[in-house]
Motif scaffolding. Sequence first.
Motif, PDB file in Angstrom:
ATOM      1  N   MET A  43       0.840  -1.191   0.000  1.00 32.93           N
ATOM      2  CA  MET A  43       0.000   0.000   0.000  1.00 32.93           C
ATOM      3  C   MET A  43       0.879   1.247   0.000  1.00 32.93           C
ATOM      4  SD  MET A  43      -3.220  -0.851   2.503  1.00 32.93           S
ATOM      5  CE  MET A  43      -4.463  -2.037   2.003  1.00 32.93           C
ATOM      6  N   ASP A  44       0.310   2.355  -0.478  1.00 33.83           N
ATOM      7  CA  ASP A  44       1.039   3.608  -0.605  1.00 33.83           C
ATOM      8  C   ASP A  44       1.495   4.106   0.764  1.00 33.83           C
ATOM      9  OD1 ASP A  44       2.097   6.031  -1.233  1.00 33.83           O
ATOM     10  OD2 ASP A  44       0.329   6.822  -2.250  1.00 33.83           O
TER      11      ASP A  44
ATOM     12  N   GLU B 156       3.042   6.966   1.475  1.00 37.63           N
ATOM     13  CA  GLU B 156       2.745   8.383   1.665  1.00 37.63           C
ATOM     14  C   GLU B 156       1.303   8.586   2.117  1.00 37.63           C
ATOM     15  OE1 GLU B 156       3.761  10.661  -1.748  1.00 37.63           O
ATOM     16  OE2 GLU B 156       5.895  10.163  -1.669  1.00 37.63           O
ATOM     17  N   MET B 157       0.402   7.796   1.572  1.00 36.74           N
ATOM     18  CA  MET B 157      -0.991   7.875   2.002  1.00 36.74           C
ATOM     19  C   MET B 157      -1.127   7.487   3.470  1.00 36.74           C
ATOM     20  SD  MET B 157      -4.100   8.632   1.416  1.00 36.74           S
ATOM     21  CE  MET B 157      -4.032   8.882  -0.377  1.00 36.74           C
ATOM     22  N   GLN B 158      -0.360   6.486   3.891  1.00 32.49           N
ATOM     23  CA  GLN B 158      -0.385   6.084   5.296  1.00 32.49           C
ATOM     24  C   GLN B 158       0.099   7.217   6.191  1.00 32.49           C
ATOM     25  OE1 GLN B 158       2.075   2.568   5.168  1.00 32.49           O
ATOM     26  NE2 GLN B 158       0.452   1.279   4.320  1.00 32.49           N
TER      27      GLN B 158
END
Length: 377
Positions: A60-61, A63-65
Amino acid sequence: QTGTGKTLGFGIPMIQRLTQKPGRALVLVPTRELALQVDGTLRKLGNPFDIRSVIVIGGMDMEMQVKLFKKETIRVIIATPGRFLDHMEQKTTDPSDIKMVVLDEADRMLDMGFAPQIKRLAQFLPKDRQTLLFSATMPEAILKIAALYMQNPTHLAVAPSGAAPEKIVQELFIVKQESKLKLLAKILEQYGGSILIFTRTKAATWKLTRSLGQMGHQVNELHSDRTQGQRRHALNGFKTGLYRILVATDIAARGIDVKEIELVINYDLPDETENYIHRIGRTGRAGQKGRAITFATPREGPDVRAIEQLMKMSLQVMNAPGVTVEHFYHSDDKGKKVHVYEHEARHTSGRPQFPSPVSTPQKARMAYKIRRFRRRK
């Protein structure tokens, strides 16, 4: 014991604590699939109280986390050890407000080699925290973790370590490797519900999935070589009925909660004795009835014995119509093969006489691993 509601066991007090006090909670899990499942359960509990969660796993991304970490409503972090350690070392989130830490399926995390990451993570976490450790089995390594990271812990046992759910009917077929597919085809004709089939390797999963697809079954596969999207599609498809059969490695043996699985089939015996209990625990969840069928080759009598010793019970040996049922054997001191059990119509006891028992489940597991290693060589 599996299927006893461990997620709610820590989820309810976690949400209760977060509604009363500031801070966040961290849930560490061994696999991505389990992270997604725990998130689904905690969302149902936390949403009415505006308590949200974030999934921190590989694939999963990142940066999104990081963006989600900064939201005030994100109070629960559900992570695999490796990815969360990445965030800690890159200082993308502040762990100082983590007041509650849960290690879910702790024994599986150790089996997968996460002990160094857990030890490293503990150095980042505040000492003033509540730590909960959940495990379906309680080997010595888990007790060592409890001693290192917990202070005067209280030990609660829903059932004895190694206990299988009581309402699962367990059956054993002794069959040659080359006859397994024929036997499986006959068994699949007898059941109309959802079926979860376990194999030992990713290659075997791939091969069996294609064989069953060629027979006309709605089937998909689940193993670590699949992308995150493929794994999620396979699991969701199995849950919704898009696929009646899911063929998986032991990645699906822990914590995966799919309602009303009619049958679990151990097409291959597991590498780890304890995983047998986790596998069959995918059926008969939450006190419901279930059924588990295991295939064992003639050479695997000692391995079956190790499983029986762990559970402190015997498996029922079955006859397979139209398929030659084999016998267990072992070697004597001179290396000569000795027949231990031959299951034919005239036998009524239903029990094979296995080689002499090992004195403890721990020794049985060690002997089991040594035999597996020798065979692979």
